[in-house]
Design a protein around this motif. Sequence first.
Motif, PDB file in Angstrom:
ATOM      1  N   THR A  24     -15.498  23.164 -12.177  1.00  0.00           N
ATOM      2  CA  THR A  24     -15.630  23.839 -10.515  1.00  0.00           C
ATOM      3  C   THR A  24     -15.366  22.607  -9.555  1.00  0.00           C
ATOM      4  N   ILE A  25     -15.006  23.135  -8.528  1.00  0.00           N
ATOM      5  CA  ILE A  25     -14.664  21.990  -7.306  1.00  0.00           C
ATOM      6  C   ILE A  25     -15.815  21.922  -6.599  1.00  0.00           C
ATOM      7  N   ILE A  26     -16.629  20.971  -6.520  1.00  0.00           N
ATOM      8  CA  ILE A  26     -17.634  20.701  -5.536  1.00  0.00           C
ATOM      9  C   ILE A  26     -17.554  20.338  -3.988  1.00  0.00           C
ATOM     10  N   GLY A  27     -16.447  19.300  -4.046  1.00  0.00           N
ATOM     11  CA  GLY A  27     -16.275  18.704  -2.675  1.00  0.00           C
ATOM     12  C   GLY A  27     -14.752  18.395  -2.552  1.00  0.00           C
ATOM     13  N   VAL A  28     -14.399  17.935  -1.266  1.00  0.00           N
ATOM     14  CA  VAL A  28     -12.994  17.542  -1.257  1.00  0.00           C
ATOM     15  C   VAL A  28     -13.280  16.073  -0.390  1.00  0.00           C
ATOM     16  N   VAL A  29     -12.589  15.207  -0.802  1.00  0.00           N
ATOM     17  CA  VAL A  29     -12.559  13.877  -0.185  1.00  0.00           C
ATOM     18  C   VAL A  29     -11.536  13.767   0.630  1.00  0.00           C
ATOM     19  N   LYS A  30     -11.660  13.083   1.827  1.00  0.00           N
ATOM     20  CA  LYS A  30     -10.745  12.580   2.524  1.00  0.00           C
ATOM     21  C   LYS A  30      -9.771  11.797   1.891  1.00  0.00           C
ATOM     22  N   ASP A  31      -8.177  12.227   2.273  1.00  0.00           N
ATOM     23  CA  ASP A  31      -7.089  11.385   1.520  1.00  0.00           C
ATOM     24  C   ASP A  31      -7.344   9.881   1.915  1.00  0.00           C
ATOM     25  N   PHE A  32      -7.320   9.147   0.756  1.00  0.00           N
ATOM     26  CA  PHE A  32      -7.148   7.622   0.854  1.00  0.00           C
ATOM     27  C   PHE A  32      -5.978   7.113   0.105  1.00  0.00           C
ATOM     28  N   HIS A  33      -5.615   6.107   0.392  1.00  0.00           N
ATOM     29  CA  HIS A  33      -4.254   5.401  -0.315  1.00  0.00           C
ATOM     30  C   HIS A  33      -4.828   4.796  -1.736  1.00  0.00           C
ATOM     31  N   PHE A  34      -4.826   5.709  -2.819  1.00  0.00           N
ATOM     32  CA  PHE A  34      -5.002   5.068  -4.035  1.00  0.00           C
ATOM     33  C   PHE A  34      -3.644   4.526  -4.630  1.00  0.00           C
ATOM     34  N   GLU A  35      -2.432   4.953  -3.905  1.00  0.00           N
ATOM     35  CA  GLU A  35      -1.539   4.216  -4.545  1.00  0.00           C
ATOM     36  C   GLU A  35      -0.783   3.450  -3.444  1.00  0.00           C
ATOM     37  N   SER A  36       0.442   2.921  -3.801  1.00  0.00           N
ATOM     38  CA  SER A  36       1.182   1.920  -2.849  1.00  0.00           C
ATOM     39  C   SER A  36       1.428   2.886  -1.610  1.00  0.00           C
ATOM     40  N   ILE A  37       1.542   2.029  -0.458  1.00  0.00           N
ATOM     41  CA  ILE A  37       1.790   2.787   0.856  1.00  0.00           C
ATOM     42  C   ILE A  37       3.383   3.269   0.761  1.00  0.00           C
ATOM     43  N   HIS A  38       4.113   2.657  -0.101  1.00  0.00           N
ATOM     44  CA  HIS A  38       5.629   3.297  -0.191  1.00  0.00           C
ATOM     45  C   HIS A  38       5.447   4.805  -0.474  1.00  0.00           C
ATOM     46  N   ASN A  39       4.393   5.158  -1.108  1.00  0.00           N
ATOM     47  CA  ASN A  39       4.365   6.820  -1.330  1.00  0.00           C
ATOM     48  C   ASN A  39       3.582   7.479  -0.464  1.00  0.00           C
ATOM     49  N   ARG A  40       3.865   8.942  -0.322  1.00  0.00           N
ATOM     50  CA  ARG A  40       2.785   9.708   0.402  1.00  0.00           C
ATOM     51  C   ARG A  40       1.677   9.874  -0.508  1.00  0.00           C
ATOM     52  N   LEU A  93       4.819  -5.066   7.694  1.00  0.00           N
ATOM     53  CA  LEU A  93       3.930  -5.775   6.736  1.00  0.00           C
ATOM     54  C   LEU A  93       2.278  -5.717   7.539  1.00  0.00           C
ATOM     55  N   ASN A  94       2.359  -5.807   8.662  1.00  0.00           N
ATOM     56  CA  ASN A  94       1.273  -5.884   9.552  1.00  0.00           C
ATOM     57  C   ASN A  94       0.487  -4.308   9.659  1.00  0.00           C
ATOM     58  N   TYR A  95       1.617  -3.634   9.592  1.00  0.00           N
ATOM     59  CA  TYR A  95       1.105  -2.100   9.857  1.00  0.00           C
ATOM     60  C   TYR A  95       0.521  -1.636   8.502  1.00  0.00           C
ATOM     61  N   ILE A  96       0.981  -2.099   7.424  1.00  0.00           N
ATOM     62  CA  ILE A  96       0.443  -1.776   6.101  1.00  0.00           C
ATOM     63  C   ILE A  96      -1.005  -2.168   5.869  1.00  0.00           C
ATOM     64  N   GLN A  97      -1.013  -3.559   6.374  1.00  0.00           N
ATOM     65  CA  GLN A  97      -2.170  -4.255   6.088  1.00  0.00           C
ATOM     66  C   GLN A  97      -3.169  -3.790   7.000  1.00  0.00           C
ATOM     67  N   ASN A  98      -2.903  -3.331   8.237  1.00  0.00           N
ATOM     68  CA  ASN A  98      -4.044  -2.773   9.151  1.00  0.00           C
ATOM     69  C   ASN A  98      -4.235  -1.222   9.051  1.00  0.00           C
ATOM     70  N   LYS A  99      -3.232  -0.733   8.434  1.00  0.00           N
ATOM     71  CA  LYS A  99      -3.307   0.876   8.211  1.00  0.00           C
ATOM     72  C   LYS A  99      -4.574   1.476   7.806  1.00  0.00           C
ATOM     73  N   LYS A 100      -5.298   2.361   8.463  1.00  0.00           N
ATOM     74  CA  LYS A 100      -6.511   2.942   7.914  1.00  0.00           C
ATOM     75  C   LYS A 100      -6.085   3.479   6.466  1.00  0.00           C
ATOM     76  N   ALA A 137       6.660   5.239   2.949  1.00  0.00           N
ATOM     77  CA  ALA A 137       6.558   6.867   3.490  1.00  0.00           C
ATOM     78  C   ALA A 137       5.836   6.819   4.655  1.00  0.00           C
ATOM     79  N   TYR A 138       4.923   5.711   4.817  1.00  0.00           N
ATOM     80  CA  TYR A 138       4.283   5.457   6.253  1.00  0.00           C
ATOM     81  C   TYR A 138       4.999   4.189   6.834  1.00  0.00           C
ATOM     82  N   ARG A 139       5.658   4.343   8.224  1.00  0.00           N
ATOM     83  CA  ARG A 139       6.217   3.350   8.683  1.00  0.00           C
ATOM     84  C   ARG A 139       6.370   3.163  10.045  1.00  0.00           C
ATOM     85  N   VAL A 140       6.501   1.987  10.532  1.00  0.00           N
ATOM     86  CA  VAL A 140       6.644   1.717  12.077  1.00  0.00           C
ATOM     87  C   VAL A 140       7.816   2.283  12.615  1.00  0.00           C
ATOM     88  N   GLU A 141       7.663   2.453  13.872  1.00  0.00           N
ATOM     89  CA  GLU A 141       9.129   3.185  14.504  1.00  0.00           C
ATOM     90  C   GLU A 141       9.844   1.823  14.925  1.00  0.00           C
TER      91      GLU A 141
END
Lengths: 886, 112
Positions: A682-698, A538-545, A842-846
Amino acid sequence: MTNNKLPTPPRWPDRLLEWFLSPDMKEDVQGDLHEFYQKRITQVSKRQADKDYWRAALQYLTPYFFSNQSSNHNSTISLSPIMLRNYLKIAWRNLMLRKAYTAINILGLAIGLASCLLIVLFIQHELSYDKYHAKADRTFRMTISGALGGKEIKSAHASVPAGPALAREIPGVEAFTRLYHDGTFIVKNATESFKEERVVFPDSNLFEVFSVPLLKGNPKTVLREPNTMVITETIATKYFGDSDPIGKTLTLGEKDVYRITGVCKDVPSNTHFHYNIFASINGIKLREKWLASGAYTYIVLRDGYSLEKLNAAMPAIVDKYVAPEIQEFLGITLAEFKKRGDAFGFEFQPIKDIHLTSHLDGEIEANSDTKYVYIFSAIALFILLIACINFMNLSTASSANRAKEVGVRKVLGSLQGQLIGQFLSESVLITFMALSVALVIVAIALPYFNDLSGKSFEVSVLIKGMMIPFILTACLFIGLLAGSYPAFFLSAFKPVSVLKGKINAGFKSSWLRSTLVTTQFVVSIGMIISTMVVYRQLNYIQNKKVGFDKEQILVLHDTYVLGQQLNTLKNEIKQLSQVANATMAGYIPAGASNGAADGFELANGSDHPITYRDQTYYIDDDYLPTLGIGLAAGRNFSRNVRSDTAAILINEAAAKEFGFRNPIGQRLTSVGDSPASKRTFTIIGVVKDFHFESIHNRIAPLVMYYGADTYQMAIRVRTSDIPGLLDILEQKWKSHTDNPFSYSFLNDRFNKTYQSEQRTGQLFSVFASLTIIISCLGLFGLAMFTAQQRTKEIGVRKVLGASVMSIIVLMSKDFIRLILIAILIVSPIAWYIMNQWLQDFAYRVELSWWIFAVAGLLAIIVALLTVSFQSIKAALMNPIKSLKSE
Amino acid sequence: MKRTFLGEFEEVVLLVIAGCTEEAYGVTIWERLQQQTGRAITMSAVHATLYRLEEKGYLASELGGATAERGGRRKRFFALTATGSKALLEIQEMRANLWQEIPAGKLQVIIK
């Protein structure tokens, strides 16, 4: 001697009578039968004599010989009322004699029972979802299941025309009803307006398919006419107070006036939807395309028509209705569509299973999971197990004290059965005392438990339906179970050896006690490890970039109601010194957000391009800076570049999906609902990936169009005086509109997304603490008895010069050894289970080794603290006191 | 005052015990019953009746006389109590009265 020469009658009837005959008749009746047999055998063959003997014996199997107790012959039957009363009296005296022991037992069991009861309530509620509908067994939800561009599509709604088509084409379909969800509404009566989030547009037969009772109005006709609506009791009171709402009107949004034709009960909590305003679907403009996502569609099958038959009929439906649309939108036939690996079909979920098993896109409410039902059942059992083990351990450990009693009782003629009865009644008595304490605990803890579990139970659920008999039977069972081992163990003492002073039997079985204590710690340490892992994740999710800056962002809700004045407001807000930036954010990565998806093809691709179905956002040029989303390449939308209306931004995941090495300047064609939306961008730019859905998913591919969505507004704040800013914003809002002013903070919304994980975490920590507490109670009791039993030993050791420290070590090391064994056993199990749990993210602690070490250490420390009280007391005792008496 | 009524079988059992010259117990009573009545009687019925009569106070019993053929088990010897004897006598008296009241010659007709 002559005995041996006599022929013996068959043994089985003898045994039968031995068991069956009342004791005072046994001797002479059996004697007479034997005599009869001996005479008979001189007259007829052995076989005949045996047969006669059998017959004669069987004739005694009547109630008269079984239960008869003539007043002349006294007998003692273990279960007679007098004996039972005596058992209870002795049990009570014994319990009162050893108050500490009784208190530990009752407290431990009560905590165990209370947690168990709460969990049972929770599980019962989870399992009861949607079972109350009269046609629940025959009702299914129709869902879309397909694949496009290598991505699965699993949608909780079905196409809008699908329901009517099935009812038309398939004779086995008795009825269909649809729930068309169209977002939130500002709802007004004559004087007030509120924002309502649970508004839905159902077909008119809704109240015949779902058994939500109508208090007013006719279920067959309420929603038939356009612009009519049914509201729940709560909504009726909210808008109309005590007056009768029938015939009155409410306005949805700006201008749609609806007449109220019915009032229904609030939708029961164990339903997978909780709408409270049902407005007629008739007169609503629906997306009449099969390929467009549509409405939640429920099908009722006729009695005897199976789901298999329905599934078998579906390909023909897809051929007939969906194939033409594929041709229309994608320009290929259904066969070609399938050939390139894409798919489109429908599935049916029994409505009873939706709450626990359905996790599709666009669910009405976040559903629970069968997994949690299992987890909590397991926890309930574990807690109960630990509490029972406490009881067994304490009883057997204290056996030394009771051994003399058992010896004397046996010498005076007690049978083993009677002693068992006595010990069992003691344990049942304790269980029921614990139950009454447990009920009080449950009553007190229920509000907190409701908070924790997100349910709303009342104390009355405990006495509803089968709960009372269930609880009583369960308690009786637990009492017998927990009491069985001590009962059999203690009652088997040999009186001679016990009275001679050999009362070692209590220690000899210590391996069993050790096993039980180890089991307790296996469970407790397992719970500690699980809790730690859940919290770390939970902590990981909340503090994940997450790719955007969620701090210091305020979201204004329902800004669309301002219409034309919205831009003015936005500019006014941007001008404020406390505000860094503001953007229209109908699409936002946390909390309530619009959602959309379109098909895309590469514009300059081959003749048979792959169609990708990707999520889409509509954003304005302030969006990226306000939310702090970075660009990986290219540029942001700009107001000054005219051609930007045909420009799009994509995220890094999308660039990868499309296979672009250099995405800037590439062109994509959208494949939308209608041919008109077939446009090239036409594509004019590429944004950096951000989590627009739950961190459960990639992080999924995302395409962003230029065009503000006015549903809500995001404001980046640069002041610490938030209340002051809110006052100013509210004033500005009120100067433009009468609609309610509401707002939220982005990080709160983000955290809420993980509420179910947070709940799991909290529940885990609560139950982990409980298991630890109960285990330690048991340990405390055990330490108490060991200290008592070893008083003399300790006295002698001290006289011979042992230090206080060495005695404490002596007392504690046995327990520590057990805990170490428990750690060894539990580590691999916990590792396996928590690894499974983490697979959901999809993103988890060790799972690092130190978690196990810390959990083990924690258990050892707690156990040491518990034991040390007793061991220090024992070690400090003056040896004169312990040795002077014998 | 209040009389406990005796069933026919109970009466016969009491009479058999009354008629025993030796000490009466289960097997002997059972054998003599069969001889006297000519009926096939189960031993359990005899035992049940004996215990019941004892409960009612017509019989008293004591244990004794174990033999090898009984597997070393003792016998329960039954003897008539005063109440038992009184009950039998009363029945006999009542029967005698009833017999006397039968008009002469009537019985032969009925029997025919």
